[in-house]
Design a protein around this motif. Sequence first.
Motif, PDB file in Angstrom:
ATOM      1  N   ILE A 220       1.436   2.419   5.506  1.00  0.00           N
ATOM      2  CA  ILE A 220       1.676   1.838   4.186  1.00  0.00           C
ATOM      3  C   ILE A 220       0.656   2.368   3.175  1.00  0.00           C
ATOM      4  CG2 ILE A 220       0.206  -0.218   4.473  1.00  0.00           C
ATOM      5  CD1 ILE A 220       2.502  -1.822   3.155  1.00  0.00           C
ATOM      6  N   THR A 221       1.098   2.592   1.951  1.00  0.00           N
ATOM      7  CA  THR A 221       0.223   3.146   0.915  1.00  0.00           C
ATOM      8  C   THR A 221      -0.375   2.033   0.061  1.00  0.00           C
ATOM      9  OG1 THR A 221       1.989   3.356  -0.734  1.00  0.00           O
ATOM     10  CG2 THR A 221       1.685   5.197   0.817  1.00  0.00           C
ATOM     11  N   GLU A 222      -1.421   2.382  -0.678  1.00  0.00           N
ATOM     12  CA  GLU A 222      -2.062   1.418  -1.578  1.00  0.00           C
ATOM     13  C   GLU A 222      -1.063   0.929  -2.632  1.00  0.00           C
ATOM     14  OE1 GLU A 222      -5.707   2.837  -3.253  1.00  0.00           O
ATOM     15  OE2 GLU A 222      -6.272   3.864  -1.400  1.00  0.00           O
ATOM     16  N   ASP A 223      -0.301   1.854  -3.204  1.00  0.00           N
ATOM     17  CA  ASP A 223       0.675   1.465  -4.233  1.00  0.00           C
ATOM     18  C   ASP A 223       1.737   0.534  -3.667  1.00  0.00           C
ATOM     19  OD1 ASP A 223      -0.610   2.909  -6.174  1.00  0.00           O
ATOM     20  OD2 ASP A 223       0.675   4.684  -5.999  1.00  0.00           O
ATOM     21  N   GLU A 224       2.161   0.775  -2.437  1.00  0.00           N
ATOM     22  CA  GLU A 224       3.174  -0.085  -1.825  1.00  0.00           C
ATOM     23  C   GLU A 224       2.621  -1.481  -1.569  1.00  0.00           C
ATOM     24  OE1 GLU A 224       6.468  -0.077   1.823  1.00  0.00           O
ATOM     25  OE2 GLU A 224       4.876   1.425   1.778  1.00  0.00           O
ATOM     26  N   ILE A 225       1.356  -1.555  -1.200  1.00  0.00           N
ATOM     27  CA  ILE A 225       0.727  -2.860  -0.988  1.00  0.00           C
ATOM     28  C   ILE A 225       0.695  -3.646  -2.294  1.00  0.00           C
ATOM     29  CG2 ILE A 225      -1.446  -4.030  -0.447  1.00  0.00           C
ATOM     30  CD1 ILE A 225      -1.996  -1.786   1.577  1.00  0.00           C
ATOM     31  N   LEU A 226       0.229  -3.011  -3.364  1.00  0.00           N
ATOM     32  CA  LEU A 226       0.117  -3.702  -4.652  1.00  0.00           C
ATOM     33  C   LEU A 226       1.480  -4.109  -5.199  1.00  0.00           C
ATOM     34  CD1 LEU A 226      -2.666  -1.519  -6.343  1.00  0.00           C
ATOM     35  CD2 LEU A 226      -2.913  -3.834  -5.431  1.00  0.00           C
ATOM     36  N   SER A 227       2.461  -3.232  -5.085  1.00  0.00           N
ATOM     37  CA  SER A 227       3.796  -3.554  -5.599  1.00  0.00           C
ATOM     38  C   SER A 227       4.435  -4.688  -4.796  1.00  0.00           C
ATOM     39  CB  SER A 227       4.693  -2.315  -5.579  1.00  0.00           C
ATOM     40  OG  SER A 227       4.912  -1.857  -4.254  1.00  0.00           O
ATOM     41  N   THR A 228       4.144  -4.752  -3.496  1.00  0.00           N
ATOM     42  CA  THR A 228       4.689  -5.828  -2.664  1.00  0.00           C
ATOM     43  C   THR A 228       4.033  -7.166  -3.009  1.00  0.00           C
ATOM     44  OG1 THR A 228       5.163  -4.284  -0.866  1.00  0.00           O
ATOM     45  CG2 THR A 228       5.067  -6.615  -0.294  1.00  0.00           C
ATOM     46  N   LEU A 229       2.739  -7.155  -3.257  1.00  0.00           N
ATOM     47  CA  LEU A 229       2.056  -8.385  -3.684  1.00  0.00           C
ATOM     48  C   LEU A 229       2.710  -8.953  -4.942  1.00  0.00           C
ATOM     49  CD1 LEU A 229      -1.692  -7.362  -3.197  1.00  0.00           C
ATOM     50  CD2 LEU A 229      -0.359  -8.887  -1.735  1.00  0.00           C
ATOM     51  N   LEU A 230       3.064  -8.068  -5.867  1.00  0.00           N
ATOM     52  CA  LEU A 230       3.742  -8.498  -7.089  1.00  0.00           C
ATOM     53  C   LEU A 230       5.158  -8.971  -6.799  1.00  0.00           C
ATOM     54  CD1 LEU A 230       4.177  -8.721 -10.149  1.00  0.00           C
ATOM     55  CD2 LEU A 230       4.597  -6.253 -10.203  1.00  0.00           C
ATOM     56  N   ASP A 231       5.906  -8.168  -6.060  1.00  0.00           N
ATOM     57  CA  ASP A 231       7.313  -8.465  -5.811  1.00  0.00           C
ATOM     58  C   ASP A 231       7.499  -9.731  -4.979  1.00  0.00           C
ATOM     59  OD1 ASP A 231      10.075  -7.736  -6.100  1.00  0.00           O
ATOM     60  OD2 ASP A 231      10.062  -7.148  -3.998  1.00  0.00           O
ATOM     61  N   PHE A 232       6.541 -10.035  -4.113  1.00  0.00           N
ATOM     62  CA  PHE A 232       6.645 -11.197  -3.236  1.00  0.00           C
ATOM     63  C   PHE A 232       5.977 -12.445  -3.828  1.00  0.00           C
ATOM     64  CE2 PHE A 232       7.823  -9.720   1.286  1.00  0.00           C
ATOM     65  CZ  PHE A 232       8.740  -8.810   0.775  1.00  0.00           C
TER      66      PHE A 232
END
Length: 420
Positions: free
Chosen positions: A104-116
């Motif tokens: 998992i990438t840093e950008d995917e982690i941050l975007s998931t925190l927002l989306d979830f």
Amino acid sequence: MIHIPSLKSTTKKIPIQKLAAPNMLYLPLTTYKGTLSTIVEKDSYVKKHQKVAASEGVFASSIHAPASGYIRGEVNIDNQSYLMLENDFKEVAIPAKQFTINNITEDEILSTLLDFGIEGSGGAKFPTHTKYNTGSKPIDTFIINAAECEPYLSADYTLLKNYTKQLLEAIQLMQKVIKASAIVFGIEKQHKELKPLILQTAKNQDIPVKIKLLPNEYPQGGELQLIKSVTGKEIPKGSIPANYGIVVSNVGTLWAIYNAFYKGTPYTNRIVTISGEKAENIGNYEVAIGTPVSYILETIGLTWNATSQTVILGGPMMGKAVQQPEIGINKGSGGILIIPNPTNKRYNCIQCGYCVDVCPQHLMPMEFARYSTTEDILQLKNFHVNDCIECGACAYICPSDVPLMNSIFKGKELLKATSL
């Protein structure tokens, strides 16, 4: 800081129980510095874990359906907006998102925190994606806030005790983003039995962590106070800890992060302590976001009765008395307390200065009482009412029972309504 006798000893020994979702959920639309906009139509059918409201901007967030059912529109309760969801009890859910944690990438982690819809669980509900988006700032210390200094509350304690491995996995995941040089758990001395459990579990998972045992004082769990206790740094009020090489995360927030990435589920449930002198069946419960207070009372054998009891959402110090029984649990609600109604009368300030002595922000709370009454906005600003963290220590210590917290709330609202 002050020492407040703790009543955690009973609830912290009780295992987490799951509370069934109610017939009607009231999903809070008020979030950190904003309001969520509904993105589903009235009377439309939604699935469990479906996003139903969201906001945009730096402090963007979202909320998801904790159950499948029908959207019954918005309602205003005690000047706050809620989205009503009628539960059909069929548990029709959208597919859980699958993550490849190792890649998992840093950008995917941050975007998931927002989306979830992951928000701070300690009370402020600060959007987690914003907190962890530290950019190129070097982070020296990743502090895990396990102080839980509010009397009565033991939700974070039970999470740490029962889900140590899962919380450490969430920490390890967030380290991919912030890359902190050191990970430190801040735990009050009254919970020191957690220290060997955390250290051994972390060793098994090859995660280097340290434990800082903190005094059993309030408000030890306040962000600035915790930072000073752990690192010795006294950072300015209103500043961003990441600018000083520090990130602080609450235990409940890490639990939501774990559920997001390892179970693929958004923030729809949290752990809540139910306690207080007038409570029955006290303990720590997993509760769906939006569960109304009245339903929780009924489930534990009580009824809504404003004449004989006060219901507080949150802790006794920073929580707020519930005025309407339909008010729903939000992501920052760490507890529901049922206590007797106060019988004492409130008198005038005697200028003893105790409130100044205990204020962790070094403010003068008695001046807030004075100038909120006269609505002197300039003086409220001069005495820095907006720097108050609403910990309630001043109200607790006041021998005259001056309504200091009401004065603070009013003062902040007066300033918010002006350009000063």
